[in-house]
Design an enzyme around this catalytic site. Structure first.
Site, PDB file in Angstrom:
ATOM      1  N   GLU A  13      47.182  48.883  38.026  1.00 40.56           N
ATOM      2  CA  GLU A  13      46.718  47.798  38.885  1.00 40.56           C
ATOM      3  C   GLU A  13      45.223  47.945  39.112  1.00 40.56           C
ATOM      4  O   GLU A  13      44.738  49.032  39.441  1.00 40.56           O
ATOM      5  CB  GLU A  13      47.418  47.814  40.253  1.00 40.56           C
ATOM      6  CG  GLU A  13      48.913  47.591  40.211  1.00 40.56           C
ATOM      7  CD  GLU A  13      49.546  47.700  41.607  1.00 40.56           C
ATOM      8  OE1 GLU A  13      48.819  47.507  42.615  1.00 40.56           O
ATOM      9  OE2 GLU A  13      50.745  47.996  41.684  1.00 40.56           O
TER      10      GLU A  13
ATOM     11  N   GLU B 250      50.767  35.934  46.531  1.00 44.27           N
ATOM     12  CA  GLU B 250      52.114  36.128  47.075  1.00 44.27           C
ATOM     13  C   GLU B 250      52.056  36.027  48.607  1.00 44.27           C
ATOM     14  O   GLU B 250      51.572  36.934  49.268  1.00 44.27           O
ATOM     15  CB  GLU B 250      52.659  37.497  46.668  1.00 44.27           C
ATOM     16  CG  GLU B 250      52.762  37.713  45.176  1.00 44.27           C
ATOM     17  CD  GLU B 250      53.126  39.145  44.835  1.00 44.27           C
ATOM     18  OE1 GLU B 250      54.322  39.506  44.939  1.00 44.27           O
ATOM     19  OE2 GLU B 250      52.202  39.915  44.498  1.00 44.27           O
TER      20      GLU B 250
ATOM     21  N   LYS C  71      54.046  38.846  50.960  1.00 44.15           N
ATOM     22  CA  LYS C  71      53.790  40.290  50.894  1.00 44.15           C
ATOM     23  C   LYS C  71      53.480  40.838  52.281  1.00 44.15           C
ATOM     24  O   LYS C  71      52.999  40.129  53.162  1.00 44.15           O
ATOM     25  CB  LYS C  71      52.581  40.566  49.987  1.00 44.15           C
ATOM     26  CG  LYS C  71      52.881  40.560  48.507  1.00 44.15           C
ATOM     27  CD  LYS C  71      51.703  41.112  47.720  1.00 44.15           C
ATOM     28  CE  LYS C  71      51.573  42.611  47.904  1.00 44.15           C
ATOM     29  NZ  LYS C  71      50.488  43.185  47.078  1.00 44.15           N
TER      30      LYS C  71
ATOM     31  N   GLU D 278      46.054  41.296  51.227  1.00 37.86           N
ATOM     32  CA  GLU D 278      47.169  41.654  50.344  1.00 37.86           C
ATOM     33  C   GLU D 278      47.866  40.439  49.737  1.00 37.86           C
ATOM     34  O   GLU D 278      48.481  40.539  48.675  1.00 37.86           O
ATOM     35  CB  GLU D 278      48.187  42.514  51.089  1.00 37.86           C
ATOM     36  CG  GLU D 278      47.769  43.956  51.263  1.00 37.86           C
ATOM     37  CD  GLU D 278      47.638  44.692  49.941  1.00 37.86           C
ATOM     38  OE1 GLU D 278      48.280  44.304  48.960  1.00 37.86           O
ATOM     39  OE2 GLU D 278      46.862  45.662  49.886  1.00 37.86           O
TER      40      GLU D 278
END
Length: 486
Positions: A257, A307, A310, A318
């Site tokens: 990542e 997202e 999350k 995030e």
């Protein structure tokens, strides 16, 4: 999440923690249209795996930390997991699974040693299960780890790197096991978090040198004959030094990542994300390595899509790591040809939305209404309000704008259901887009108008929404409103 592989080709992380996820078939087409050849999944989601069948996209399949204990306890459980989630999709659906990622950053200090005893046994049992299934050569195991598993001394130079003293022996055992089985070590590196954690961190050092320049504008970190001009190279080479000191100089490493968020923090914006990710893509396409390793490792860019469900630990950013928005629209220009060709981003095709209407604070409602703070708190408890924070895309809205944004996020998250825009007579539905400058008032994807998509609450291998963190942020937004009015 985007991934780039050694030898060229783009790759990405595809997270599924969204209230209104893009249909998997649309996501797979989005990846193919943009030249992504590899993808990492964080869980064995059936619909995502089916969509990847016969796509030509190579898959790294993740196993969440919560499943480590049962996998560690029994080889039979590992065999069942491999049979259901690896063997069946390879043989029946044509999914090109290349790696199984056992756990995700299990040694983070915030986990308080929860997974120290289960990660290696789970890794060993999954490996045994793959061998029994006849997949030992085709599918390799790995364990994605956070870069905090290694460190340097006070000098800060990569050549002083070694593994954390509290997990040193465990790390050597894991690396030995991976090496013995021809498997890579996977590490996640986040230059953004260096900047986020330290307000005095030199900003330019978080990014790659600009095109045509071999040096950063910040003072480099000098390590003997090497001058490090960016934190990614220094961080990666700290790991390589740690491996070398412990007898694993040639250990293959994947960067699982790496990326930059676009909202939720003053340093998280489209401009910075474009700057970082363009520099990253350029390096990958050109095969550029680091001073200690001159060839580019496999690199998975984080992330493909935002997202909104999350957890917001460690920060509101995030939920905003995507190169694409939640609906597959483009956030910022990115040349995926790395300067060699003008291969621009292509948005998702065929996305269908809910009705073009928004829930806002009613024009006649008063910002002094005593029900306003509690109404905002209710909305942000169940919807994503992270764009309202300081330095974020909606951080400059006034009180009425804040209320409208929170009401609309709740309304859209609840699929524009009847009654979802009723906040103590403070709200109203409008067909006029209330978006302001950089602050976009979203309309969600209409899941009912697409083929079956993943439910955000039924995954067997992961929690999709952290309600505690949403409640905490809702309280923060309410406090802001109260302070503004006082």
């Amino acid at each position: 999440m985007v991934v780039i592989a050694e030898g060229g080709g783009l790759a990405c992380n595809w997270g599924l923690q969204a209230t209104h996820p893009l249909p998997p078939k649309i996501v797979v087409k989005l990846m193919k249209d943009n030249g992504f050849e590899k993808v990492k999944l964080f869980e064995a989601d059936p619909e995502a795996l089916k969509a990847l069948g016969n796509s030509g996209i190579q898959v790294m399949l993740g196993i969440p930390n919560d499943f480590l204990a049962p996998l560690a306890s029994s080889v039979r459980i590992a065999e069942d997991w491999v049979s259901q989630n690896v063997s069946s999709y390879i043989s029946k659906t044509g999914v090109d699974i290349r790696y199984v990622a056992v756990g995700n950053e299990p040694f983070l200090k915030t986990y308080n040693d929860t997974f120290l005893q289960t990660t290696l046994p789970a890794l060993q049992n999954i490996q045994a299960a793959l061998i029994k299934a006849g997949l030992g050569r085709q599918v390799k195991v790995t364990t994605p780890l956070n870069a905090d598993v290694y460190q340097t001394d006070r000098s800060g130079v990569p050549s002083a790197g070694n593994f954390r003293s509290d997990i040193h022996d465990l790390m050597i055992s894991i690396i030995t096991f991976l090496s013995d089985n021809g498997a890579p070590l996977t590490i996640n590196i986040y230059p953004f978090l260096s900047l986020y954690a330290d307000p005095n961190f030199p900003v330019d050092y978080a990014f790659f040198p600009t095109s045509g320049s071999n040096i950063s504008t910040s003072s480099p970190v000098v390590d003997g004959p090497i001058s490090y001009t960016n934190v990614f190279d220094a961080n990666f080479d700290t790991l390589i030094w740690a491996l070398e000191k412990n007898g694993f100089a040639s250990m293959p490493v994947i960067v699982g990542e790496v990326g930059w968020p676009t909202d939720g923090d003053i340093n998280a914006n489209n401009e910075n994300a474009r700057r970082f990710n363009q520099g990253l893509v350029n390096r990958i396409i050109q095969g550029q390595g680091t001073p200690k390793r001159n060839t580019s490792p496999d690199i998975y860019l984080f992330a493909l899509i935002d997202e909104d469900a999350k957890s917001i630990q460690p920060g509101n950013f995030e939920r905003h790591w995507g190169v694409f928005n939640y609906d597959g629209t483009i956030k910022y220009p990115l040349d995926l040809g790395g300067g060699n060709t003008n291969q621009t981003l292509t948005p998702a095709m065929g996305v269908r939305y809910l009705a073009r209407q928004w829930c806002i604070m009613a024009p006649e409602a008063s910002i002094l209404d005593p029900n306003l703070p509690s109404s905002i708190n209710e909305a942000c408890t169940y919807a994503d309000c992270t764009s309202l924070g300081y330095g974020s895309s909606c951080g400059e809205l006034d009180v009425r704008g804040n209320a409208s944004y929170t009401f609309n996020m709740y309304y859209q998250t609840m699929n524009q259901q009847k009654g979802a825009c009723q906040f103590s007579n403070l709200s109203a539905i409008t067909t006029v887009d209330p978006s302001q400058d950089s602050c976009v008032f979203k309309i969600m994807i209409d899941l009912g108008r697409h083929e079956k998509t993943t439910s955000p609450s039924t995954s067997s291998f992961g929690i999709r929404c952290n309600q505690d963190s949403s409640i905490a942020f809702a309280a923060l937004v309410s406090s802001f409103i109260i302070c503004f009015l006082s």
